[in-house]
Design a protein around this motif. Sequence first.
Motif, PDB file in Angstrom:
ATOM      1  N   PRO A 123      -6.738  30.469   3.604  1.00 45.12           N
ATOM      2  CA  PRO A 123      -7.205  31.420   4.610  1.00 45.12           C
ATOM      3  C   PRO A 123      -7.227  32.871   4.132  1.00 45.12           C
ATOM      4  O   PRO A 123      -7.660  33.754   4.849  1.00 45.12           O
ATOM      5  CB  PRO A 123      -6.158  31.264   5.717  1.00 45.12           C
ATOM      6  N   GLY A 124      -6.785  33.120   2.930  1.00 48.19           N
ATOM      7  CA  GLY A 124      -6.629  34.491   2.461  1.00 48.19           C
ATOM      8  C   GLY A 124      -7.922  35.173   2.053  1.00 48.19           C
ATOM      9  O   GLY A 124      -9.016  34.617   2.127  1.00 48.19           O
ATOM     10  N   ARG A 125      -7.753  36.383   1.594  1.00 45.29           N
ATOM     11  CA  ARG A 125      -8.862  37.212   1.136  1.00 45.29           C
ATOM     12  C   ARG A 125      -9.517  36.574  -0.097  1.00 45.29           C
ATOM     13  O   ARG A 125      -8.829  36.095  -0.991  1.00 45.29           O
ATOM     14  CB  ARG A 125      -8.299  38.584   0.780  1.00 45.29           C
ATOM     15  N   PRO A 126     -10.855  36.565  -0.165  1.00 41.41           N
ATOM     16  CA  PRO A 126     -11.544  35.943  -1.298  1.00 41.41           C
ATOM     17  C   PRO A 126     -11.313  36.702  -2.610  1.00 41.41           C
ATOM     18  O   PRO A 126     -11.421  37.929  -2.666  1.00 41.41           O
ATOM     19  CB  PRO A 126     -13.020  36.002  -0.907  1.00 41.41           C
ATOM     20  N   LEU A 127     -11.023  35.949  -3.662  1.00 43.74           N
ATOM     21  CA  LEU A 127     -10.864  36.475  -5.008  1.00 43.74           C
ATOM     22  C   LEU A 127     -11.779  35.672  -5.925  1.00 43.74           C
ATOM     23  O   LEU A 127     -11.609  34.456  -6.060  1.00 43.74           O
ATOM     24  CB  LEU A 127      -9.417  36.341  -5.479  1.00 43.74           C
ATOM     25  N   VAL A 179     -12.825  40.385  -3.899  1.00 41.20           N
ATOM     26  CA  VAL A 179     -12.241  41.094  -5.019  1.00 41.20           C
ATOM     27  C   VAL A 179     -12.613  40.301  -6.258  1.00 41.20           C
ATOM     28  O   VAL A 179     -12.604  39.063  -6.239  1.00 41.20           O
ATOM     29  CB  VAL A 179     -10.702  41.193  -4.867  1.00 41.20           C
ATOM     30  N   VAL A 180     -12.960  40.992  -7.344  1.00 44.88           N
ATOM     31  CA  VAL A 180     -13.369  40.313  -8.574  1.00 44.88           C
ATOM     32  C   VAL A 180     -12.314  40.560  -9.652  1.00 44.88           C
ATOM     33  O   VAL A 180     -11.908  41.682  -9.885  1.00 44.88           O
ATOM     34  CB  VAL A 180     -14.744  40.810  -9.052  1.00 44.88           C
ATOM     35  N   ARG A 184      -7.949  33.373  -1.327  1.00 44.14           N
ATOM     36  CA  ARG A 184      -8.812  32.207  -1.533  1.00 44.14           C
ATOM     37  C   ARG A 184      -9.465  32.397  -2.899  1.00 44.14           C
ATOM     38  O   ARG A 184     -10.405  33.180  -3.052  1.00 44.14           O
ATOM     39  CB  ARG A 184      -9.881  32.124  -0.454  1.00 44.14           C
ATOM     40  N   VAL A 185      -8.975  31.714  -3.890  1.00 45.74           N
ATOM     41  CA  VAL A 185      -9.472  31.878  -5.253  1.00 45.74           C
ATOM     42  C   VAL A 185     -10.688  30.983  -5.478  1.00 45.74           C
ATOM     43  O   VAL A 185     -10.622  29.771  -5.251  1.00 45.74           O
ATOM     44  CB  VAL A 185      -8.372  31.566  -6.291  1.00 45.74           C
ATOM     45  N   VAL A 186     -11.774  31.591  -5.916  1.00 48.25           N
ATOM     46  CA  VAL A 186     -13.000  30.885  -6.273  1.00 48.25           C
ATOM     47  C   VAL A 186     -13.249  31.185  -7.750  1.00 48.25           C
ATOM     48  O   VAL A 186     -13.302  32.350  -8.143  1.00 48.25           O
ATOM     49  CB  VAL A 186     -14.197  31.347  -5.425  1.00 48.25           C
ATOM     50  N   ALA A 187     -13.358  30.130  -8.553  1.00 49.29           N
ATOM     51  CA  ALA A 187     -13.458  30.300 -10.000  1.00 49.29           C
ATOM     52  C   ALA A 187     -14.619  29.478 -10.556  1.00 49.29           C
ATOM     53  O   ALA A 187     -14.505  28.260 -10.714  1.00 49.29           O
ATOM     54  CB  ALA A 187     -12.142  29.885 -10.659  1.00 49.29           C
ATOM     55  N   PRO A 188     -15.729  30.134 -10.854  1.00 54.42           N
ATOM     56  CA  PRO A 188     -16.851  29.387 -11.436  1.00 54.42           C
ATOM     57  C   PRO A 188     -16.610  29.024 -12.896  1.00 54.42           C
ATOM     58  O   PRO A 188     -15.866  29.701 -13.603  1.00 54.42           O
ATOM     59  CB  PRO A 188     -18.032  30.359 -11.321  1.00 54.42           C
ATOM     60  N   ASP A 189     -17.236  27.929 -13.309  1.00 56.14           N
ATOM     61  CA  ASP A 189     -17.404  27.632 -14.734  1.00 56.14           C
ATOM     62  C   ASP A 189     -18.651  28.432 -15.110  1.00 56.14           C
ATOM     63  O   ASP A 189     -19.764  28.067 -14.714  1.00 56.14           O
ATOM     64  CB  ASP A 189     -17.663  26.146 -14.974  1.00 56.14           C
ATOM     65  N   ALA A 200     -12.673  34.780  -9.467  1.00 54.13           N
ATOM     66  CA  ALA A 200     -11.989  34.826 -10.752  1.00 54.13           C
ATOM     67  C   ALA A 200     -12.942  34.370 -11.852  1.00 54.13           C
ATOM     68  O   ALA A 200     -13.381  33.219 -11.864  1.00 54.13           O
ATOM     69  CB  ALA A 200     -10.744  33.944 -10.714  1.00 54.13           C
ATOM     70  N   LEU A 201     -13.252  35.281 -12.767  1.00 50.55           N
ATOM     71  CA  LEU A 201     -14.224  35.024 -13.819  1.00 50.55           C
ATOM     72  C   LEU A 201     -13.530  34.914 -15.174  1.00 50.55           C
ATOM     73  O   LEU A 201     -12.919  35.882 -15.635  1.00 50.55           O
ATOM     74  CB  LEU A 201     -15.253  36.160 -13.855  1.00 50.55           C
TER      75      LEU A 201
END
Length: 100
Positions: free
Chosen positions: A26-30, A95-96, A55-60, A32-33
């Motif tokens: 539920p947290g703030r989106p991060l 946040v990036v 909320r960590v989102v990490a693309p390949d 991660a690259l």
Amino acid sequence: MTPPDPERGALQVAGRRLSFLDFGGPGRPLLALHGHFGEGRTFTRLAGELGDSWRVVAPDQRGHGRSDRSADYSRSGYVEDAAAVLEHLGIRGAVVLGHS
């Protein structure tokens, strides 16, 4: 803290598969690259340490992990991919975090 089990997703960007991990929460989106020779799962431990605060989102990134290769590895290409992942997930601001 135990790392969460991420949800793997994918989308098509300019005819290429772009894969990503969404650690949810539920947290703030991060966004991660990872750097060269990395992949989204590089951030598994970080997602666990941050818990529900982020909320960590990490693309390949293109040409890494489960994402397709590209003829273009320009900065603008990487930025377009990152924006496409956020749009796909309905995230309007994040946040990036990046490293290389």
